[in-house]
Scaffold this active site. Structure first.
Site, PDB file in Angstrom:
ATOM      1  N   ASP A  12       0.817  -1.223   0.000  1.00 12.42           N
ATOM      2  CA  ASP A  12       0.000   0.000   0.000  1.00 12.42           C
ATOM      3  C   ASP A  12       0.846   1.266   0.000  1.00 12.42           C
ATOM      4  OD1 ASP A  12      -2.247  -1.684   0.210  1.00 12.42           O
ATOM      5  OD2 ASP A  12      -1.991  -1.759   2.383  1.00 12.42           O
ATOM      6  N   GLY A  14       1.470   3.000  -2.527  1.00 14.03           N
ATOM      7  CA  GLY A  14       1.044   3.873  -3.628  1.00 14.03           C
ATOM      8  C   GLY A  14       1.732   3.478  -4.927  1.00 14.03           C
ATOM      9  N   LYS A  15       1.964   2.178  -5.086  1.00 13.30           N
ATOM     10  CA  LYS A  15       2.693   1.709  -6.277  1.00 13.30           C
ATOM     11  C   LYS A  15       1.946   2.014  -7.574  1.00 13.30           C
ATOM     12  CE  LYS A  15       3.018  -2.411  -4.419  1.00 13.30           C
ATOM     13  NZ  LYS A  15       2.726  -2.111  -3.003  1.00 13.30           N
ATOM     14  N   GLY A  16       0.593   1.886  -7.505  1.00 11.96           N
ATOM     15  CA  GLY A  16      -0.216   2.063  -8.727  1.00 11.96           C
ATOM     16  C   GLY A  16       0.084   3.378  -9.418  1.00 11.96           C
ATOM     17  N   GLY A  39      -4.240  -4.139  -4.480  1.00  9.02           N
ATOM     18  CA  GLY A  39      -5.171  -3.126  -4.955  1.00  9.02           C
ATOM     19  C   GLY A  39      -4.365  -1.900  -5.325  1.00  9.02           C
ATOM     20  N   HIS A  40      -4.134  -1.718  -6.615  1.00  2.00           N
ATOM     21  CA  HIS A  40      -3.327  -0.580  -7.057  1.00  2.00           C
ATOM     22  C   HIS A  40      -4.251   0.556  -7.485  1.00  2.00           C
ATOM     23  CE1 HIS A  40       0.391  -3.307  -7.820  1.00  2.00           C
ATOM     24  NE2 HIS A  40       0.140  -3.092  -6.557  1.00  2.00           N
ATOM     25  N   THR A 127      -6.314 -11.484   2.923  1.00  2.00           N
ATOM     26  CA  THR A 127      -7.389 -10.840   2.164  1.00  2.00           C
ATOM     27  C   THR A 127      -8.493 -11.842   1.805  1.00  2.00           C
ATOM     28  OG1 THR A 127      -6.170 -11.277   0.136  1.00  2.00           O
ATOM     29  CG2 THR A 127      -5.828  -9.122   1.152  1.00  2.00           C
ATOM     30  N   GLN A 219       2.127  -5.847  -3.109  1.00  2.00           N
ATOM     31  CA  GLN A 219       2.494  -5.931  -1.678  1.00  2.00           C
ATOM     32  C   GLN A 219       3.840  -5.221  -1.438  1.00  2.00           C
ATOM     33  OE1 GLN A 219       1.411  -9.266  -3.118  1.00  2.00           O
ATOM     34  NE2 GLN A 219      -0.559  -8.339  -2.766  1.00  2.00           N
ATOM     35  N   THR A 296      -9.934  -4.822   0.485  1.00  2.00           N
ATOM     36  CA  THR A 296     -10.886  -5.294   1.497  1.00  2.00           C
ATOM     37  C   THR A 296     -11.625  -4.154   2.198  1.00  2.00           C
ATOM     38  OG1 THR A 296      -9.164  -5.233   3.169  1.00  2.00           O
ATOM     39  CG2 THR A 296      -9.461  -7.325   2.013  1.00  2.00           C
ATOM     40  N   GLY A 297     -11.171  -2.924   2.029  1.00  2.00           N
ATOM     41  CA  GLY A 297     -11.804  -1.786   2.701  1.00  2.00           C
ATOM     42  C   GLY A 297     -11.436  -1.698   4.178  1.00  2.00           C
ATOM     43  N   ASP A 328       2.457  14.915   1.298  1.00  2.00           N
ATOM     44  CA  ASP A 328       1.407  15.912   1.588  1.00  2.00           C
ATOM     45  C   ASP A 328       0.538  15.519   2.787  1.00  2.00           C
ATOM     46  OD1 ASP A 328       0.759  13.887  -0.457  1.00  2.00           O
ATOM     47  OD2 ASP A 328      -1.287  14.649  -0.205  1.00  2.00           O
TER      48      ASP A 328
HETATM   49  P1  IMP Z   1      -2.730 -12.650   1.644  1.00  2.00           P
HETATM   50  O1  IMP Z   1      -1.715 -12.103   0.699  1.00  2.00           O
HETATM   51  O2  IMP Z   1      -4.147 -12.345   1.253  1.00  2.00           O
HETATM   52  O3  IMP Z   1      -2.508 -14.101   1.916  1.00  2.00           O
HETATM   53  O4  IMP Z   1      -2.524 -11.914   3.054  1.00  2.00           O
HETATM   54  C1  IMP Z   1      -1.320 -12.062   3.822  1.00  2.00           C
HETATM   55  C2  IMP Z   1      -0.930 -10.739   4.472  1.00  2.00           C
HETATM   56  O5  IMP Z   1      -0.537  -9.817   3.468  1.00  2.00           O
HETATM   57  C3  IMP Z   1      -2.070 -10.057   5.228  1.00  2.00           C
HETATM   58  O6  IMP Z   1      -1.521  -9.361   6.325  1.00  2.00           O
HETATM   59  C4  IMP Z   1      -2.613  -9.055   4.227  1.00  2.00           C
HETATM   60  O7  IMP Z   1      -3.275  -7.978   4.848  1.00  2.00           O
HETATM   61  C5  IMP Z   1      -1.325  -8.636   3.554  1.00  2.00           C
HETATM   62  N1  IMP Z   1      -1.556  -8.149   2.191  1.00  2.00           N
HETATM   63  C6  IMP Z   1      -1.868  -8.864   1.096  1.00  2.00           C
HETATM   64  N2  IMP Z   1      -1.985  -8.081   0.030  1.00  2.00           N
HETATM   65  C7  IMP Z   1      -1.741  -6.838   0.455  1.00  2.00           C
HETATM   66  C8  IMP Z   1      -1.672  -5.580  -0.207  1.00  2.00           C
HETATM   67  O8  IMP Z   1      -1.862  -5.432  -1.409  1.00  2.00           O
HETATM   68  N3  IMP Z   1      -1.380  -4.507   0.571  1.00  2.00           N
HETATM   69  C9  IMP Z   1      -1.114  -4.625   1.896  1.00  2.00           C
HETATM   70  N4  IMP Z   1      -1.149  -5.778   2.542  1.00  2.00           N
HETATM   71  C10 IMP Z   1      -1.460  -6.873   1.828  1.00  2.00           C
END
Ligand code: IMP
Length: 425
Positions: A12, A14-16, A39-40, A127, A219, A296-297, A328
């Site tokens: 998260d 801000g790669k997108g 989620g990008h 997730t 990630q 996931t929100g 910012d």
């Molecule tokens: P999984 O990748 O869904 O198996 O989740 C494993 C861990 O990675 C959990 O702590 C998730 O919240 C975290 N995680 C998975 N994808 C992301 C992402 O895109 N951003 C931040 N954390 C992530």
């Protein structure tokens, strides 16, 4: 030219946005690990687009998008995603490759992910997109690969053999025929993108072409299965080494490696996070930075910039530059902190990022305190317009990690960034 954009924190970062910006001059943008757990987020003309599996290069016409061997793909989710971006881009008009070697997430994997999380005494906070179980099947040599999608008989025989081997699988299969029908249908549609993506990219590199190939990470480094805060990690390798393994390429062909980090830190899911703020600063960062999971929100845990973790990420990945995002968001804070060491309850002062999550769990951050700034710097594109306190904050980060900051993000839009060296971009 092979370049990489890698998450330097717990995802998260801000790669997108940066993949979209760098994608403008890239011929191929390739996702190398993860799946639709990512989620990008991109902001185009005030519209927010969230991509989960499709590389962010898809929004640039003329750019080839690729999903490589290290990725796990969810065919149903992929079709939904293609539909969700149809007002911006018609994917059938774009060149989109899915590696034959990528593994496939089936309804069984998604169900297993939910069961594992709900049953265990020690949840990871996944997730629940089926990521872990799909990689488990891959490692167990039981997985369904994208090349299997080219032949409906192969998908069928995979399902039948799994039913024979596992009563849990067969019961799930028999009770959820509608989910499987949807999956088979989606798989047939996704099959048209499947090809030997890695060979095509390697051929491109070999011919000495000047094409720019951008490896898009999902990630972040601290969620890496080998180098992250195990077991609170994802099931793939979001690091630069993971990118090399996924493409299957001579590592010496890799050019610049960019690490993306926020000017503060966030984490979703469980696991140690020494600089997490439980006070008003955490709330301000979450609100101002809109720190809610793009997939996931879930509200993200928020905290101060951890320079020790960042220095570790620089070592693990070999970053040439840092892209420092969301500066910012810090505007208006009366005080800023950067974590420059840890104080462990038993071992005393630690200068380096520990290998054990249980060690990190018992660490308190040692902070360097800096002054904040009041001015709103959102959308600032000129370094000279930054308040002195913001410049000092960037300098501290560079000094501690020893890796230069190439660009600083000052807002969500494509042009909201500045170059701290030239003052221009
Ligand atoms: P999984 O990748 O869904 O198996 O989740 C494993 C861990 O990675 C959990 O702590 C998730 O919240 C975290 N995680 C998975 N994808 C992301 C992402 O895109 N951003 C931040 N954390 C992530």
């Amino acid at each position: 030219m092979l370049e990489m954009l890698i998450g330097a924190q717990w995802g998260d970062e801000g790669k997108g946005k940066w993949i979209d910006i760098f994608g403008e001059n890239s011929d191929i943008v390739a996702r190398f690990q993860g799946g639709n757990n990512a989620g990008h987020t991109l902001v185009l003309d005030d519209k927010t687009i969230i991509l989960h599996q499709i590389p962010s290069g898809i929004l640039r016409s003329g750019t080839i998008s690729a999903i490589l061997s290290g990725v796990v793909i969810d065919p149903v989710g992929l079709l939904d995603e293609i539909a969700s971006i149809s007002e911006y881009v018609d994917v059938s008009n774009q060149i989109f490759w899915i590696s034959e070697r990528a593994h496939v997430i089936t309804p069984f994997h998604i169900w297993m992910d939910g069961c594992n999380e709900d049953k265990t005494l020690n949840p990871i906070g996944t997730t629940k997109r089926g990521i872990g179980p799909a990689y488990m099947d891959k490692a167990s040599r039981l997985g369904l690969t994208a090349v299997d999608l080219l032949d409906p008989d192969r998908i069928e025989s995979w399902v039948q053999s799994r039913c024979k081997e596992s009563s849990v699988f067969s019961q799930f299969y028999l009770k959820n025929k509608d989910k499987w029908e949807e999956f088979f249908e989606a798989s047939l549609q996704v099959a048209r993108f499947v090809c030997d993506a890695e060979a095509r990219i390697r051929a491109n590199l070999k011919n000495g072409s000047s094409d720019r190939i951008l490896m898009e990470g999902a990630q972040g480094t601290l969620l890496d299965m080998n180098h992250g805060t195990y077991p609170y990690v994802t099931s793939s390798n979001p690091t630069s080494g993971g990118a090399v393994a996924s493409l299957g390429v001579d590592p010496r062909k890799v050019g610049k490696i960019y690490g993306i980090a926020k000017a503060y830190t966030t984490r979703v899911g469980e696991g140690p996070f020494p600089t997490e703020c439980f006070d008003q600063y955490g709330k301000i960062l979450r609100t101002n930075g809109r720190e809610f999971g793009a997939t996931t929100g879930r509200p993200r845990r928020c905290g101060w910039y951890d320079a020790v973790a960042m220095r570790y990420a620089c070592e693990v990945n070999g970053f040439d530059f840092i892209l420092l995002n969301k500066l910012d968001v810090l505007s208006g804070l009366d005080e800023l902190r950067i974590c420059v060491g840890y104080e462990h309850s038993q071992y005393g002062r630690l200068e380096n990022f520990p290998s054990l999550s249980s060690t990190l769990e018992n660490c308190k951050p040692v902070y360097r305190y800096l002054g904040g700034w009041r001015e709103d710097i959102k959308g600032c594109t000129d370094y000279s317009d930054l308040p002195e306190a913001a410049k000092k904050y960037i300098d501290e980060i560079v000094e501690f990690t020893g890796v230069p900051v190439k660009y600083v993000g000052t807002g969500p839009g494509r042009s909201d960034f500045l170059d701290p060296k030239s003052g221009m971009h």
